[in-house]
Design an enzyme around this catalytic site. Structure first.
Site, PDB file in Angstrom:
ATOM      1  N   THR A  34       0.837  -1.214   0.000  1.00 49.87           N
ATOM      2  CA  THR A  34       0.000   0.000   0.000  1.00 49.87           C
ATOM      3  C   THR A  34       0.866   1.256   0.000  1.00 49.87           C
ATOM      4  O   THR A  34       0.504   2.272  -0.583  1.00 49.87           O
ATOM      5  CB  THR A  34      -0.963   0.043   1.214  1.00 49.87           C
ATOM      6  OG1 THR A  34      -0.190  -0.063   2.406  1.00 49.87           O
ATOM      7  CG2 THR A  34      -1.988  -1.061   1.172  1.00 49.87           C
ATOM      8  N   HIS A 133      -0.340 -16.234  -5.974  1.00 49.33           N
ATOM      9  CA  HIS A 133      -1.465 -15.782  -6.810  1.00 49.33           C
ATOM     10  C   HIS A 133      -1.013 -15.243  -8.161  1.00 49.33           C
ATOM     11  O   HIS A 133      -1.758 -14.522  -8.814  1.00 49.33           O
ATOM     12  CB  HIS A 133      -2.291 -14.742  -6.044  1.00 49.33           C
ATOM     13  CG  HIS A 133      -2.910 -15.307  -4.795  1.00 49.33           C
ATOM     14  ND1 HIS A 133      -3.322 -14.537  -3.731  1.00 49.33           N
ATOM     15  CD2 HIS A 133      -3.175 -16.595  -4.435  1.00 49.33           C
ATOM     16  CE1 HIS A 133      -3.811 -15.318  -2.775  1.00 49.33           C
ATOM     17  NE2 HIS A 133      -3.727 -16.571  -3.177  1.00 49.33           N
ATOM     18  N   CYS A 144       2.209 -26.529 -20.167  1.00 49.77           N
ATOM     19  CA  CYS A 144       3.335 -27.039 -19.360  1.00 49.77           C
ATOM     20  C   CYS A 144       3.663 -26.136 -18.173  1.00 49.77           C
ATOM     21  O   CYS A 144       4.581 -26.421 -17.413  1.00 49.77           O
ATOM     22  CB  CYS A 144       4.573 -27.238 -20.235  1.00 49.77           C
ATOM     23  SG  CYS A 144       5.341 -25.700 -20.769  1.00 49.77           S
ATOM     24  N   ASN A 233       0.909  -6.195  11.028  1.00 47.74           N
ATOM     25  CA  ASN A 233      -0.247  -5.871  10.182  1.00 47.74           C
ATOM     26  C   ASN A 233      -1.046  -4.739  10.807  1.00 47.74           C
ATOM     27  O   ASN A 233      -1.242  -4.716  12.012  1.00 47.74           O
ATOM     28  CB  ASN A 233      -1.160  -7.109  10.033  1.00 47.74           C
ATOM     29  CG  ASN A 233      -2.214  -6.885   8.971  1.00 47.74           C
ATOM     30  OD1 ASN A 233      -1.889  -6.521   7.844  1.00 47.74           O
ATOM     31  ND2 ASN A 233      -3.472  -7.070   9.324  1.00 47.74           N
TER      32      ASN A 233
HETATM   33  P1  NAD Z   1      -5.963  -7.881   2.582  1.00 46.22           P
HETATM   34  O1  NAD Z   1      -6.461  -6.720   1.786  1.00 46.22           O
HETATM   35  O2  NAD Z   1      -6.936  -8.885   3.022  1.00 46.22           O
HETATM   36  O3  NAD Z   1      -5.216  -7.365   3.890  1.00 46.22           O
HETATM   37  C1  NAD Z   1      -4.221  -6.419   3.869  1.00 46.22           C
HETATM   38  C2  NAD Z   1      -3.913  -6.058   5.298  1.00 46.22           C
HETATM   39  O4  NAD Z   1      -2.772  -5.219   5.283  1.00 46.22           O
HETATM   40  C3  NAD Z   1      -5.034  -5.287   5.995  1.00 46.22           C
HETATM   41  O5  NAD Z   1      -5.270  -5.813   7.298  1.00 46.22           O
HETATM   42  C4  NAD Z   1      -4.474  -3.862   6.094  1.00 46.22           C
HETATM   43  O6  NAD Z   1      -4.968  -3.137   7.203  1.00 46.22           O
HETATM   44  C5  NAD Z   1      -3.000  -4.138   6.184  1.00 46.22           C
HETATM   45  N1  NAD Z   1      -2.175  -3.020   5.730  1.00 46.22           N
HETATM   46  C6  NAD Z   1      -2.468  -2.075   4.814  1.00 46.22           C
HETATM   47  N2  NAD Z   1      -1.434  -1.242   4.637  1.00 46.22           N
HETATM   48  C7  NAD Z   1      -0.467  -1.657   5.506  1.00 46.22           C
HETATM   49  C8  NAD Z   1       0.841  -1.208   5.788  1.00 46.22           C
HETATM   50  N3  NAD Z   1       1.364  -0.134   5.179  1.00 46.22           N
HETATM   51  N4  NAD Z   1       1.566  -1.880   6.713  1.00 46.22           N
HETATM   52  C9  NAD Z   1       1.052  -2.972   7.367  1.00 46.22           C
HETATM   53  N5  NAD Z   1      -0.202  -3.435   7.135  1.00 46.22           N
HETATM   54  C10 NAD Z   1      -0.936  -2.801   6.207  1.00 46.22           C
HETATM   55  O7  NAD Z   1      -4.763  -8.523   1.766  1.00 46.22           O
HETATM   56  P2  NAD Z   1      -4.237 -10.024   1.727  1.00 46.22           P
HETATM   57  O8  NAD Z   1      -4.295 -10.627   3.080  1.00 46.22           O
HETATM   58  O9  NAD Z   1      -2.972  -9.986   0.972  1.00 46.22           O
HETATM   59  O10 NAD Z   1      -5.310 -10.792   0.821  1.00 46.22           O
HETATM   60  C11 NAD Z   1      -5.918 -10.176  -0.276  1.00 46.22           C
HETATM   61  C12 NAD Z   1      -5.686 -10.773  -1.660  1.00 46.22           C
HETATM   62  O11 NAD Z   1      -5.615  -9.648  -2.515  1.00 46.22           O
HETATM   63  C13 NAD Z   1      -4.423 -11.520  -1.902  1.00 46.22           C
HETATM   64  O12 NAD Z   1      -4.805 -12.732  -2.420  1.00 46.22           O
HETATM   65  C14 NAD Z   1      -3.666 -10.730  -2.983  1.00 46.22           C
HETATM   66  O13 NAD Z   1      -3.317 -11.596  -4.045  1.00 46.22           O
HETATM   67  C15 NAD Z   1      -4.646  -9.744  -3.521  1.00 46.22           C
HETATM   68  N6  NAD Z   1      -4.161  -8.349  -3.743  1.00 46.22           N
HETATM   69  C16 NAD Z   1      -2.872  -8.120  -4.116  1.00 46.22           C
HETATM   70  C17 NAD Z   1      -2.427  -6.812  -4.286  1.00 46.22           C
HETATM   71  C18 NAD Z   1      -0.994  -6.592  -4.712  1.00 46.22           C
HETATM   72  O14 NAD Z   1      -0.421  -7.443  -5.401  1.00 46.22           O
HETATM   73  N7  NAD Z   1      -0.357  -5.485  -4.306  1.00 46.22           N
HETATM   74  C19 NAD Z   1      -3.276  -5.729  -4.043  1.00 46.22           C
HETATM   75  C20 NAD Z   1      -4.614  -6.008  -3.670  1.00 46.22           C
HETATM   76  C21 NAD Z   1      -5.042  -7.330  -3.510  1.00 46.22           C
END
Ligand code: NAD
Length: 273
Positions: A34, A133, A144, A233
């Site tokens: 993020t 993912h 393959c 987190n």
């Molecule tokens: P999630 O959205 O469920 O959880 C993300 C967590 O990170 C949240 O609890 C949030 O509060 C916390 N967070 C946000 N910013 C933060 C920071 N700076 N420092 C620490 N914590 C922080 O994400 P997830 O558990 O990865 O699962 C979601 C799915 O979404 C995954 O399967 C992933 O593949 C996909 N996804 C990937 C991306 C990417 O590749 N960047 C982006 C969005 C979603």
């Protein structure tokens, strides 16, 4: 750790766990990215927090069927000719700090749920990461399962207007490597992630709600094998009570401090020898 504990104490404690570990596995989710400008799903600024969770019971729209062989070629080419929306996104301090751990020989393996390619861009060695993912920068052969660099495919398609993207190993068709909800998980990556999680002695979770399975089974496998757990987190996870130390703060601020402390402790150790 007690309620009186300061952030510095927790950083020191986590750093010592890392120094003492022999097989550290880091597990990352959307939260680590993020601070690179990519929204997560369930965090405070997450896409689903703001716009609601999509209804995955609804059938995905079938892709439009090609009307002629030429149309089929054109559609197959278009998938890879479009420029990626993720171009220009850069790793942040947390990604680089993990890569530093690898340079110091302190990282056994990295498991990521992210598709953003930022770990590989930060310098993580490709043979020490499972991207559960998929990865926006990679295409995959449907037959393959060989991976290809999407930018390389795009360049070749732009050079040769008659080329159809296909696997140079088996001739199979190419598709994006990204795993959509409901798609099967990539077999080799998931297997390797499970083995590494079962064999680690310390698992460090960064930026994940630990709600998406089977990815979120990794901390469970690690705990079952007696590994220690660190969680960083913003917000709660179902595994918090099992963590020896838990940080509720920004990955880009805290991970570099932990890694800096690891370096200091290792330097102090060398001086004492
Ligand atoms: P999630 O959205 O469920 O959880 C993300 C967590 O990170 C949240 O609890 C949030 O509060 C916390 N967070 C946000 N910013 C933060 C920071 N700076 N420092 C620490 N914590 C922080 O994400 P997830 O558990 O990865 O699962 C979601 C799915 O979404 C995954 O399967 C992933 O593949 C996909 N996804 C990937 C991306 C990417 O590749 N960047 C982006 C969005 C979603």
């Amino acid at each position: 750790m007690s309620l009186e504990t300061t952030l510095e104490d927790k950083i020191d404690f986590a750093a010592r766990l890392i120094v003492d570990s022999r097989r550290l596995v880091v597990f990352t989710g959307a939260g680590i990215s993020t601070e690179s400008g990519l929204p997560d799903f369930r965090g405070p600024e997450g896409l689903w927090t703001k716009h609601g969770e999509p209804d995955f019971r609804r059938r995905r729209a079938e892709p439009e069927r090609p009307s002629t062989p030429e149309d089929a070629t054109d559609k197959a080419r278009q998938v890879f000719i479009q420029e990626s929306r993720w171009t220009g996104v850069q790793p942040n301090a947390a990604h680089y700090a993990i890569a530093d751990l690898q340079k110091m020989g302190k990282l056994d393996f990295l498991i990521s749920q992210n598709i953003d390619n930022l770990h590989l861009m930060s310098g993580i060695s490709p043979d020490t990461i499972s991207e559960l993912h998929g990865n926006v920068a990679k295409a995959k052969c449907v037959q393959c399962a060989k991976y290809f660099d999407r930018e390389e495919i795009r360049r070749k398609l732009l050079e040769d207007k008659t080329l159809v993207p296909s696997c140079d190993e088996c001739g199979g068709a190419m598709k994006s490597s990204i795993v959509d909800f409901g798609d099967p998980m990539p077999f080799n990556e998931t297997r390797e992630a499970e083995i590494r999680s079962r064999n680690c002695d310390l698992l460090f979770v960064i930026g994940s709600t630990l709600l998406v399975t089977p990815a979120a089974y990794m901390p469970k496998y690690a705990l079952e094998s007696g590994a220690k757990l660190i969680i960083l987190n913003m917000g709660e996870t179902p595994f918090d009570r099992f963590a020896l130390v838990r940080f509720d703060g920004k990955a880009g601020e805290i991970v570099p401090k932990i890694v800096e402390r690891v370096k200091e402790i290792l330097r102090e150790g060398q001086r004492d020898e």
